[in-house]
Structure formats: structure tokens, C-alpha cells
Design an enzyme around this catalytic site. Structure first.
Site, PDB file in Angstrom:
ATOM      1  N   SER A   1      -7.738 116.972   8.849  1.00  0.00           N
ATOM      2  CA  SER A   1      -8.478 116.606   7.652  1.00  0.00           C
ATOM      3  C   SER A   1      -8.448 117.790   6.705  1.00  0.00           C
ATOM      4  O   SER A   1      -8.461 118.948   7.136  1.00  0.00           O
ATOM      5  CB  SER A   1      -9.916 116.264   8.044  1.00  0.00           C
ATOM      6  OG  SER A   1     -10.773 116.481   6.947  1.00  0.00           O
TER       7      SER A   1
ATOM      8  N   HIS B   1     -16.564  92.313  25.732  1.00  0.00           N
ATOM      9  CA  HIS B   1     -17.504  92.559  24.626  1.00  0.00           C
ATOM     10  C   HIS B   1     -17.664  94.055  24.358  1.00  0.00           C
ATOM     11  O   HIS B   1     -18.694  94.481  23.854  1.00  0.00           O
ATOM     12  CB  HIS B   1     -18.881  91.943  24.903  1.00  0.00           C
ATOM     13  CG  HIS B   1     -18.829  90.539  25.417  1.00  0.00           C
ATOM     14  ND1 HIS B   1     -18.861  89.443  24.578  1.00  0.00           N
ATOM     15  CD2 HIS B   1     -18.684  90.045  26.670  1.00  0.00           C
ATOM     16  CE1 HIS B   1     -18.780  88.328  25.309  1.00  0.00           C
ATOM     17  NE2 HIS B   1     -18.661  88.679  26.590  1.00  0.00           N
TER      18      HIS B   1
ATOM     19  N   LYS C   1     -10.956 118.115  12.872  1.00  0.00           N
ATOM     20  CA  LYS C   1     -10.447 116.750  13.049  1.00  0.00           C
ATOM     21  C   LYS C   1      -8.985 116.670  13.458  1.00  0.00           C
ATOM     22  O   LYS C   1      -8.150 117.444  13.028  1.00  0.00           O
ATOM     23  CB  LYS C   1     -10.604 115.977  11.732  1.00  0.00           C
ATOM     24  CG  LYS C   1     -12.037 115.828  11.314  1.00  0.00           C
ATOM     25  CD  LYS C   1     -12.634 114.563  11.817  1.00  0.00           C
ATOM     26  CE  LYS C   1     -12.204 113.450  10.910  1.00  0.00           C
ATOM     27  NZ  LYS C   1     -12.925 112.235  11.193  1.00  0.00           N
TER      28      LYS C   1
ATOM     29  N   GLU D   1      -3.512 104.055  13.493  1.00  0.00           N
ATOM     30  CA  GLU D   1      -4.273 103.423  12.406  1.00  0.00           C
ATOM     31  C   GLU D   1      -3.341 102.734  11.408  1.00  0.00           C
ATOM     32  O   GLU D   1      -3.595 101.614  10.962  1.00  0.00           O
ATOM     33  CB  GLU D   1      -5.123 104.465  11.674  1.00  0.00           C
ATOM     34  CG  GLU D   1      -6.316 104.928  12.468  1.00  0.00           C
ATOM     35  CD  GLU D   1      -7.055 106.040  11.736  1.00  0.00           C
ATOM     36  OE1 GLU D   1      -7.939 105.717  10.941  1.00  0.00           O
ATOM     37  OE2 GLU D   1      -6.729 107.217  11.953  1.00  0.00           O
TER      38      GLU D   1
END
Ligand code: ARG
Length: 477
Positions: free
Chosen positions: A285, A164, A291, A298
């Protein structure tokens, strides 16, 4: 039909048609701009067919020689990029046959004896896919080896295992990686299984009913390295199960990739900080200078949707199709091709991202996953990951498990209110929960003690993990 000109596909059939196709219909029905990638399979299949036709005295030996000569020339034209693909000729099959006839005359026109484009295309796709499956199987093996390599270096690194997404129990980082090795091993098994059913020969089914010529289909299968022939001509021309099965296996493999991607993305985030991947798999970024985004994992996660979509496309394509061949089947190619491309690229990039790139100067692989063992262990120390071990300790002292579970819940509550780990509670405090607790309890409250204790087959104890690594090494050798 004039002898040496087959420039338009309408000339491939007959004088039955009273009007030409409109440009729109031509573009709508043509497949050459995507199915031309089957050219080598098409030539290979045609040569095997022609050789059998000659062996069976259906065509003359001189025709076979002409066909072989013409095909050699076509092959070099395509490889050199000088072959002229014509939309008017609809697909790869008619383009190659037309050029063959242009080059060698009547022998080219005899090639199509005893076959149809229906069994021809089914054969081409199977031949092409079989070879792609072999490349994919190699990549799956390479990825497993890369994961085992990283695992081997991290047997004693402790990661908080989650259920979980809550800290559950400590696990060896190697153990965690080997879970993915199991997944990719199953993917490889599935690919091998799909390959068997892909590698069967439809050629000789002709349009749908078989043919009146005395073909030797077994011989063609043997020439092409196929494991058998399709035993029913109607099924032979229309079966696309192999494409669906392959895409299903590819989808599942991408699902595994997506799970791994998701973990990499989490692990790379500032809140976890467990691993780094090489900069070349990330991007910055345009607005936030700090970043480093995990673009590759992804995108892989995203591309999983694309491949699963192709599975839905193919399976829906076949739903409700009457026997035998229908033009619908031409729509099998783009999803299949894109599935192969996406899976191959994804596996290639993951091999490198996990295992690194070979530096020819040192003979070593460099730039794979970097592991931050301290961050992992610190996180494992935070979430009462050894609570189950305390319960097991009490069970060994004679408490029923349910009571032990309850007792430990109280201990966790106390530790939480003191803002410390279970292993940091003084012995007297622990004894307050159960009098049978002794000094040796601290052994089982440590992360390493917890790990070592799970020494059953498939468990996370370093001894078990090492045994698994050894098993994989043998299997992947
Ligand atoms: N381009 C076609 C395909 O991909 C080849 C088979 C065409 N057969 C036919 N009867 N129209 O399926």
C-alpha cells in the site's frame, strides 16, 4: 474495377454507389483493427478453399499456385510487421484479399469464387477459437495438476470446513483443494464439448443460400481438420452458438476461479493466516507500510464480472436476429477475443501462483502456495468442529439422531461457558449429558478421529483423499 488496385473497400463491390462513405461511417463499420488477429485463420481457410476450387476444376492449377505464393508472401509480411492494414478495406478479409490481388493479379480475384465474407468470417472465427480452446484446455489441465501437487503434500493438514462461513467440520486441506480440481475438470469437459460444435465448417454456405459452383465442402473440412460441415447454409453463416457456449463455459470457469480467489483472500488475511502466496502476486500500500494485498486473486474475482458481461453481450447480440447474416454479427469478436485473453491470462497466472515456477537449476517448482498447517488446525480446534462426531457417537450407542443432536447442543453450551473445546470437558461432565458415554469418546472428539471416520467415497478421510489423488493422477497423466 481496375486490375491491380483494390485499395478501398467500395471497390470490392460495385459501381452501384453514388457517394463515398463518410470517415465516421468508415470507422464505425470497420473491424480491421480488432479482427486482424484472425489473419492466420483467414489465410488457412482461404488456402483450403483455393485448393478445393482447383481440385474441382473451378479455378486453374496455375491460379492455385499463384494464390499459394501470394499467401506465403502475405504471411511473412504480417509476421514481420510490414503488412499495411487499411481502414479503408474494412476488415481482415478484404485487406488480405486486396493484397493478394496486388501481388498475384487475377488469381487473387478468383479466390472469392463460391464463397462470401459471411461464410468466410464464420469459418475464421471457428478456426481461431478451436485453437484457443486447445490452449485453454492445456492450461486447465496444468492448473489441475498444480492443485493435485499441493493437495498431495497436505493430505494430513486439517482445515476447518465451513458452511455459512461458520466452522462446521474438520476437513483435510487436500480434500478442500480437490473440490476445485473437480470444478476445473468439469470446465475442461465443457471446453471439449464446445470444441466439437465449434469445429464445423460453414464455408460453402456462401452468402446465405449455398452456391452454384460444384464445391466439395467435405474436402475443405478435412483439410482444415474440422469434424463436419454445417448442414444448412442459412444457419452456417449466422450461427454464433459456439461463441456463446464458449463464453458460457469460460464464465463458469471464471466463477470457479473467483470462488478460489475469495478463499485465498480470506485465508491470507491476518484473521485467518492459513496460506501465503508469493510476493510477486501481491502489492503493498502506498500509505500503510504493513500491507501485502492479494491483488491477483482480487483482480481475478473482478475479471469474472467482465467475462460474465461478455456472455450477456453475446447472447443479447443474437437475440431476435432474423436469418441469415446481419452486420450485428461483427460485434461477436471483441467480447469473444477479450474472453479468451482474460481466461488464458487468469489460468496462466493461477497455474504459477498455486504451483510455483520451474527453477531450471533444480528442476523443481518454487514459489507456489505456502500452507500454515498450525494456523488451520488451531482454527479447526476453536469452533466445536467435532460436535457432529459426538452426536454420531451417541447414535451408535442407541440414541435416535434427533435426541443425540439435542444432547450435544447442551454439551456445546457447557463447553462454551467453560471456554473450552468439547474434547477438554472431563468424562464425568460428558457423562452428565448421557450416561452411555465412555472413555473412547475422546477418540471421536479429536480432529484426526473425526477426519478418519469420514471414510466413505468422496469423504475427507485421508484414505479417501489419497484414493482421489491417485485417480486424478491417472486422469491427468
Ligand atoms: N467483417 C464482417 C464480420 O465480421 C465480415 C462479414 C461481412 N459481410 C457482409 N455481408 N457485410 O462479420
Amino acid at each position: 474495377m481496375s486490375t491491380n488496385q483494390l485499395d478501398k473497400k467500395s471497390e470490392a463491390w460495385s459501381a452501384l454507389f453514388s457517394e463515398p462513405m463518410s470517415e465516421l461511417v468508415k470507422r464505425y463499420t470497420a473491424s480491421v483493427f480488432f479482427d486482424k488477429r484472425l489473419w492466420l485463420a483467414d489465410i488457412t481457410g482461404s488456402l483450403a478453399h483455393a485448393e478445393m476450387l482447383a481440385a474441382q476444376n473451378i479455378i486453374a492449377a496455375s491460379d492455385l499456385a499463384d494464390i499459394q505464393r501470394g499467401m506465403a508472401q502475405i504471411r511473412s509480411e504480417i509476421e514481420a510487421g510490414s503488412f499495411e492494414w487499411k481502414l479503408d478495406l474494412e476488415d481482415v478479409h478484404l485487406n488480405i484479399e486486396a493484397r493478394l490481388t496486388q501481388l498475384v493479379g487475377d488469381a487473387g480475384k478468383r479466390l472469392h469464387t463460391g464463397r462470401s465474407r459471411n461464410d468466410q468470417v464464420a469459418t475464421d472465427v471457428r478456426l481461431w477459437l478451436r485453437d484457443e480452446i486447445d490452449l485453454i484446455s492445456d492450461l486447465l489441465k496444468e492448473l489441475q495438476v498444480a492443485l493435485v501437487d499441493v493437495a498431495e503434500k497436505n493430505v494430513d493438514v486439517i482445515l476447518p470446513g465451513f458452511t455459512h462461513l461458520q466452522v462446521a467440520q474438520p476437513v483435510s486441506f487436500a480434500h478442500h483443494l480437490l473440490a476445485y480440481v473437480e470444478m476445473f475438470a468439469r470446465d475442461a469437459e465443457r471446453m471439449a464439448d464446445v470444441r466439437r460444435r465449434t469445429n464445423r465448417l460453414p464455408l460453402g454456405s456462401a452468402a446465405l443460400a449455398g452456391t452454384t459452383y460444384p464445391l466439395d465442402r467435405e474436402r475443405v473440412a478435412q483439410t482444415l481438420g474440422m469434424e463436419g460441415v454445417c448442414q444448412n447454409s442459412l444457419d452456417g453463416v449466422s450461427d454464433r452458438d459456439f461463441a456463446i457456449e464458449f463464453t458460457a463455459a469460460a464464465s463458469l470457469c471464471m466463477v470457479h476461479i473467483s470462488r478460489f480467489s475469495e478463499e485465498l483472500i480470506l485465508w491470507m488475511s491476518q484473521n485467518f493466516g492459513f496460506v501465503k502466496i508469493a510476493d510477486r502476486f501481491t502489492t503493498g500500500s502506498s500509505i500503510m507500510p504493513q500491507k501485502k494485498n492479494p491483488d491477483v486473486p482480487e483482480l481475478a474475482r473482478g475479471k469474472t464480472g467482465r467475462v460474465v458481461g461478455h456472455l450477456m453481450g453475446l447472447i443479447t447480440l443474437m437475440k431476435g436476429q432474423p436469418l441469415a447474416y446481419n452486420k450485428d454479427n461483427q460485434e461477436d469478436k471483441e467480447p469473444l477475443f477479450d474472453t479468451v485473453d482474460t481466461l488464458k491470462d487468469t489460468l496462466r497466472i493461477f497455474c504459477e501462483m498455486v504451483g510455483g515456477q520451474l527453477n531450471p537449476a533444480t528442476g523443481q517448482k518454487e514459489g507456489g502456495i505456502t500452507v500454515n498447517a498450525q494456523a488451520m488446525e488451531a482454527a479447526a480446534n476453536k469452533g466445536y468442529a467435532t460436535a457432529t462426531d459426538l452426536a454420531d457417537y451417541l447414535v451408535k450407542k442407541g440414541l435416535p439422531f434427533r435426541d443425540a443432536h439435542e444432547t450435544v447442543a447442551h454439551a456445546v453450551k457447557a463447553a462454551t461457558s467453560h471456554n473450552c473445546d468439547l474434547s477438554e470437558l472431563p468424562l464425568t461432565v460428558l457423562q452428565g449429558f448421557n450416561a452411555s458415554i465412555e472413555k473412547d469418546v475422546y477418540e471421536c472428539l479429536s480432529l484426526r478421529g473425526s477426519l478418519n471416520a469420514r471414510n466413505t467415497l468422496g469423504g475427507t478421510a485421508p484414505a479417501q483423499v489419497k484414493a482421489q489423488i491417485a485417480r486424478h493422477r491417472v486422469r491427468l497423466a
